[in-house]
Structures are given as C-alpha cells and as structure tokens.
Write an enzyme that holds these catalytic residues in place. Sequence first.
Site, mmCIF file in Angstrom:
data_model
loop_
_atom_site.group_PDB
_atom_site.id
_atom_site.type_symbol
_atom_site.label_atom_id
_atom_site.label_comp_id
_atom_site.label_asym_id
_atom_site.label_seq_id
_atom_site.Cartn_x
_atom_site.Cartn_y
_atom_site.Cartn_z
ATOM 1 N N ILE A 194 0.821 -1.297 -0.095
ATOM 2 C CA ILE A 194 0.042 -0.253 0.022
ATOM 3 C C ILE A 194 0.882 1.382 0.067
ATOM 4 O O ILE A 194 0.242 2.243 0.038
ATOM 5 C CB ILE A 194 -1.110 -0.013 1.129
ATOM 6 C CG1 ILE A 194 -0.279 0.011 2.473
ATOM 7 C CG2 ILE A 194 -1.969 -1.227 1.121
ATOM 8 C CD1 ILE A 194 -1.128 0.207 3.643
ATOM 9 N N GLU A 195 2.337 1.113 -0.107
ATOM 10 C CA GLU A 195 2.964 2.285 -0.087
ATOM 11 C C GLU A 195 3.548 2.407 -1.577
ATOM 12 O O GLU A 195 2.848 3.085 -2.320
ATOM 13 C CB GLU A 195 4.007 2.324 0.941
ATOM 14 C CG GLU A 195 3.620 2.471 2.354
ATOM 15 C CD GLU A 195 4.529 2.491 3.360
ATOM 16 O OE1 GLU A 195 5.531 3.327 3.286
ATOM 17 O OE2 GLU A 195 4.751 1.735 4.204
#
Length: 430
Positions: free
Chosen positions: A195-196
């Site tokens: 999710i980064e």
Amino acid sequence: MKTSLIDLLTAHRGLRLRGLGLAAALLSSTLFVPSISAAESASASQTLEANLGDPTLTSGVPGDGPLTLSQVEKWLSDPDNHKTLDVKLPRGLDAAAANIFIPDDNPMTRAKIELGRQLYFDPRLSSDNTISCASCHAPDQGWGANTQFGIGVAGQTGNRNSPVSFNRILSKAQFHDGRAGSLEEQAVGPIANPIEMGNTHEVCVQTLAKIPAYKAQFEAIFDSGVNIDNVGKALATFERAIVTGPAPYDYYAPLANFEKAFADDLEFIDEDPELAARYKELKDAAAANPMSESAIRGMELTFGKANCTACHAGANFTDEQYHNIGVGMQGDEPDLGRFVVTQDDKDRGAFKTPTMRNVADSGPYMHDGSQKTLEEVIDWYDKGGHANPWLSDKMKVLNLSVSEKADLVAFMVEGLTSEFPVIETGRLPE
C-alpha cells in the site's frame, strides 16, 4: 586559541563567582566536545570534515536538467566525493552528537549522499512510477505529509501518520513502533509494502540497473553494485544528512543559562573583559534570533509545569523511547504499537516520542494523525490523555490555563522552528 568558559570561570578577575558548580550548569548547554564518530576510524587522508546542513552536501550534481551519464561520471571522478565524512551537527543539535548512529559498514560520503538524494525523490522505485519516498516525507511539508495517513500507489492509505525523516542520524530504531533496527532497514521497507510503493525489491533493483547513471553510481560507490541492501544504504545516508538548523531556542538557552549562573555577578561582569565579551556575544546572538515573551514563557513551561521534557528530552527534544499516552486506545481494536514488535505487555499502545523540533511544520499529529493542530495536542496532554491500563506514568493532568497553552504553542512555533538544508529535489538520472 579561543579561551573556553571554564578558563574564564577559573581565572576570573574579582567576580564573586560561586564555584565550578556554576560552570557545569553553564557548560552543559553552551559548550560541547564531540564524541568520536564512526567516520573517525578511517585514516586522516581518507576523511573529510563536513557540517551537516551545508547545502553543498544536498544540492545535487552541478548542472541543469536531468542527470546525464557524463555528468555523473565527472562527479564520480572526484576522489573527495568518496572520502568518509566526519560529520558535525548544527548548533544546538550538536549537544546530541553522542547519539549519532552511523553503521560501520555504511560510512557517509558525498557520493553516497547524492545517490541517496536521487533515490529519495525518484518515483521509479514504486510499481507504477508515481510514488517516491518524498511523497510521504516531503521537504515542503516538514519532511512528513500534511495528510492524516501517507498516500501510496493507487491512492491507498494505511493507518499511521507519516513520521518526519529529519534528524534521523540521532536514532537507530525507526518507524513509530521501532520495528526497523536502522535507517538502512527502514528505507527499503516501503518499496515492497503493497500500500506504499507496491513494488518488489527484485523489480526495483532491475529498474535501477537499467538506468546508466544509477548503475555507474552504484558500481563506483559499492563493491557489490546495484542491490537492495545498497539502495537502503544510499537512502539512509541521504536521510542522515537532513538535519534541523539552529532555532531561536538554541540562541536563547545559552544566554538564559549564563544569566542564571552569574545572576549575582552580572553588575560586575565588566571587571573581566573576556567574560563580558562572551556575555555580549550571547546577547547579540539571542537578539538576532528572537523569541517573544510568550514563547519564552512557553519554553519555561516546557521544562517545568507542562512536563514536556519528561519524554521530549535532550537536544533533539525526544528520548527516542516508546510511551502509551492514550491516543487511539478508546477504540474497540486499538493500534497496539510497540507491543506488536516486542510482545511485552508494558508496550501495549506505546509509540516512539517524536521530536519537537520544527513540529509546527509537520501536522497532523500523533501516530494516527488524529490531532490536526498543536492546540489539540496541548489539550490532549492537559487532560492527561485517555485512561487505559497501560497509560504511561508520565501522563498527568496539567491544569494549564488558556494563556499557558498559548505560550506552549508559541514556543513550538517560534522557539523550535529552524531552516532545513537546501535540497535539490528535481535533478534525477535520465
């Protein structure tokens, strides 16, 4: 040779001094003898002294536009760019020099700082070429992000606020919960976080190896060339070069300590020209970097009634320890922070103390970004946080007045805000 304050104290001419106890109080905040750094293990011929904050460390390879291979090769051909740096911290922060952490296998060099700078701002480290380290730790947002949570690939968010990436040279463990044992380890984590940056370490390395200017730098700086460990080493080295400059507090505190130490003798200070000259020097420096009366009162509260320095201690205004202050603990499934790393009950809901330096630039606040303003933060501490079985014993109801709260904010805004190094953000390999 410059005369030290201890010499002046012991050789005073008729001043009614009160012994070396005064000298100790004074010297604790005005003089500092640096400890031996990792860089000093190298031979003198292979070591250069460098002042962190010097813009030449972070202003990029000379030139304009995208970095070309020929520009990089010219940069790499200068042997001074590969010498180990014996780094010095800026005024004020230098009192924390004993806390500098530079691994023995990753000494700082100008070439490595520059490679890390490029990687830090390059979105090609992410899976879709949209997210860089600077997306969540941006220079123009206090080296954090002015959003509650960091925003990654495809607009995804996690559940924690982006911690600031400055003054990290003074810290070994990283992240709000300290799960990374070093900056090197921390730096490569977001690359593979879905999710980064949403990438894999393997694909990231393959991408960089195909860019000639990157390949040349990695091969010149590291024996093992392009690999994920060296990506982490370069990024960590750049981040260690990002430090806060002297703030008004760093000029006012030495003056205040001097006046306190010599309170009974200031009227006689002209009897010793050297000591009088030192006093004038301190007064002139504080006058050139002023704090308002409100900020000065806030400083006194920070070290006194408000109890801030119970955790925000030392020259970097953080003890680098983990405390449960009650944030988020009222939820059904609270973030347990440090406990997830240690599995020790005392660490439930505990998070690392952030620095108060330049805190006015790095809102929103707390590990979950739940408090938008410094005023909200002060209110939280004033009420003693949210009660829970693991609440830190440092959390107390403060009973601050409205004016005291305003003074605390004034100190953070005025007294602890300073300049960052000049950073080149856009000059990346073509």
